[in-house]
Each structure stands twice: as C-alpha cells, then as structure tokens.
Design a protein around this motif. Structure first.
Motif, PDB file in Angstrom:
ATOM      1  N   UNK A   1      51.492  57.806  44.379  1.00 34.45           N
ATOM      2  CA  UNK A   1      51.301  57.014  45.506  1.00 34.45           C
ATOM      3  C   UNK A   1      51.740  57.790  46.790  1.00 34.45           C
ATOM      4  N   UNK A   2      51.260  58.785  47.362  1.00 35.27           N
ATOM      5  CA  UNK A   2      51.919  59.492  48.269  1.00 35.27           C
ATOM      6  C   UNK A   2      52.889  60.178  47.737  1.00 35.27           C
ATOM      7  N   UNK A   3      54.201  60.171  48.134  1.00 29.96           N
ATOM      8  CA  UNK A   3      55.550  60.771  47.595  1.00 29.96           C
ATOM      9  C   UNK A   3      56.083  60.036  46.353  1.00 29.96           C
ATOM     10  N   UNK A   4      55.635  58.805  46.012  1.00 31.32           N
ATOM     11  CA  UNK A   4      56.344  57.939  45.080  1.00 31.32           C
ATOM     12  C   UNK A   4      55.505  58.003  43.707  1.00 31.32           C
ATOM     13  N   UNK A   5      56.285  58.189  42.858  1.00 31.02           N
ATOM     14  CA  UNK A   5      55.689  58.321  41.355  1.00 31.02           C
ATOM     15  C   UNK A   5      56.239  57.180  40.521  1.00 31.02           C
ATOM     16  N   UNK A   6      55.238  56.345  40.087  1.00 29.61           N
ATOM     17  CA  UNK A   6      55.690  55.284  39.171  1.00 29.61           C
ATOM     18  C   UNK A   6      55.219  55.429  37.840  1.00 29.61           C
ATOM     19  N   UNK A   7      55.862  55.052  36.606  1.00 25.82           N
ATOM     20  CA  UNK A   7      55.406  55.143  35.391  1.00 25.82           C
ATOM     21  C   UNK A   7      54.807  53.941  35.113  1.00 25.82           C
ATOM     22  N   UNK A   8      53.525  53.929  35.148  1.00 22.94           N
ATOM     23  CA  UNK A   8      52.779  52.873  34.586  1.00 22.94           C
ATOM     24  C   UNK A   8      52.594  52.445  33.112  1.00 22.94           C
TER      25      UNK A   8
ATOM     26  N   UNK B   1      48.298  47.461  42.998  1.00 25.24           N
ATOM     27  CA  UNK B   1      48.210  48.499  43.659  1.00 25.24           C
ATOM     28  C   UNK B   1      47.156  49.555  43.072  1.00 25.24           C
ATOM     29  N   UNK B   2      46.952  50.689  43.689  1.00 24.90           N
ATOM     30  CA  UNK B   2      46.180  51.758  43.100  1.00 24.90           C
ATOM     31  C   UNK B   2      46.841  52.814  43.313  1.00 24.90           C
ATOM     32  N   UNK B   3      46.855  53.762  42.177  1.00 23.52           N
ATOM     33  CA  UNK B   3      47.620  55.122  42.010  1.00 23.52           C
ATOM     34  C   UNK B   3      46.646  56.175  41.844  1.00 23.52           C
ATOM     35  N   UNK B   4      46.876  57.567  41.941  1.00 25.41           N
ATOM     36  CA  UNK B   4      46.249  58.724  41.718  1.00 25.41           C
ATOM     37  C   UNK B   4      46.799  59.150  40.440  1.00 25.41           C
TER      38      UNK B   4
END
Length: 146
Positions: free
Chosen positions: A46-53, A75-78
């Motif tokens: 999400x932009x510069x943020x990376x989350x482990x889903x 939220x929505x993530x790429x």
C-alpha cells in the motif's frame, strides 16, 4: 477410527503412521489433509507500506488494470504476484476461484444468490459483491455441495 499418540523424548522428528485394512476415501482424505502445508503469508503493498497478510484475513483477490489486488475487511493491497501464483498459495479448503480474474475466501462469503440464470452472485462480509462466471458455476456448486 482410533487415534493413538505416543510421546517419545528421543524422537527428533514427528512421524505419523496410518494403519488401515484398505485404502478408502476417508484414509485418502486424511492423508491429503495431513500432507497439506499451511498457507504462507502474502506481502501486500500500500504505497511505501508493506504488510504481511494472513490468508484468513483476505476476503478476495482480483485482477484489474493490469494489477493484482488483495482485499481485506478494512483495506485493499496490491500484490506483486500473478493471480495464478496467489491461487497456488491459497487454493484449498478456504479459497476458490470464481472467475478468470478472481479468487474468494469461501469463509468470507455471506450468501450465494442463485436466482440469476447461468451465474451466481456472491455477497462477501466486507460488502463487496462478486459474480461467479458461467465457466466456474458447476465447480462452485460442487464445492458447496449443491
């Protein structure tokens, strides 16, 4: 079916032995279940943020505008995966492909509307609505047992 557990402090690796008179559907299903790996976490951007889903948090994954998106309740993530790669990581008991461009978490489905001829409308817990393409209707009905 009997279940037996033996604890051995000298055992270095867990081993499961199935003793059966013959191969049955139940034995086959048990072997498959035991051999399945747990789904891995997926990196969502999400932009510069990376989350482990966590796979259990994902409601659906879909392709649009040349990108792959993972939708959670909030939220929505790429994703930097192709749809088939996400499918390989997630398909199993919880995730199922409903079209060439979408995979859903079946545990996040609220209802399935069969009233439309030739397709199924799926309402998801986050309020999204998706449609099963004609190509996947029979597969989804079999998956749901209808």
């Amino acid at each position: 079916m009997k279940i037996e557990l033996r604890l051995d402090e000298e055992c270095s690796e867990t081993k499961i032995i199935i003793v059966a008179r013959k191969m049955t559907d139940e034995v086959s299903a048990l072997m498959q279940k035991l051999s399945e790996e747990t789904p891995q976490k997926i990196a969502g951007f999400d932009g510069d943020e990376v989350l482990l889903l966590e796979p259990a948090d994902i409601v659906r994954i879909y392709a649009a505008a040349g990108k792959i998106f993972a939708v959670t309740a909030k939220r929505e993530f790429v994703l930097r995966l192709r749809l088939y790669e996400a499918e390989e990581k997630l398909i199993g008991k919880e995730f199922v492909r409903i079209s060439n461009s979408e995979i859903i978490n079946i545990k996040k489905a609220k209802k399935f509307d069969l009233s439309m001829a030739g397709t199924i409308c799926v309402s998801l817990v986050n309020g999204d609505v998706s449609f099963v393409s004609r190509r996947y209707v029979a597969k989804i009905k079999k998956f749901l047992g209808i």
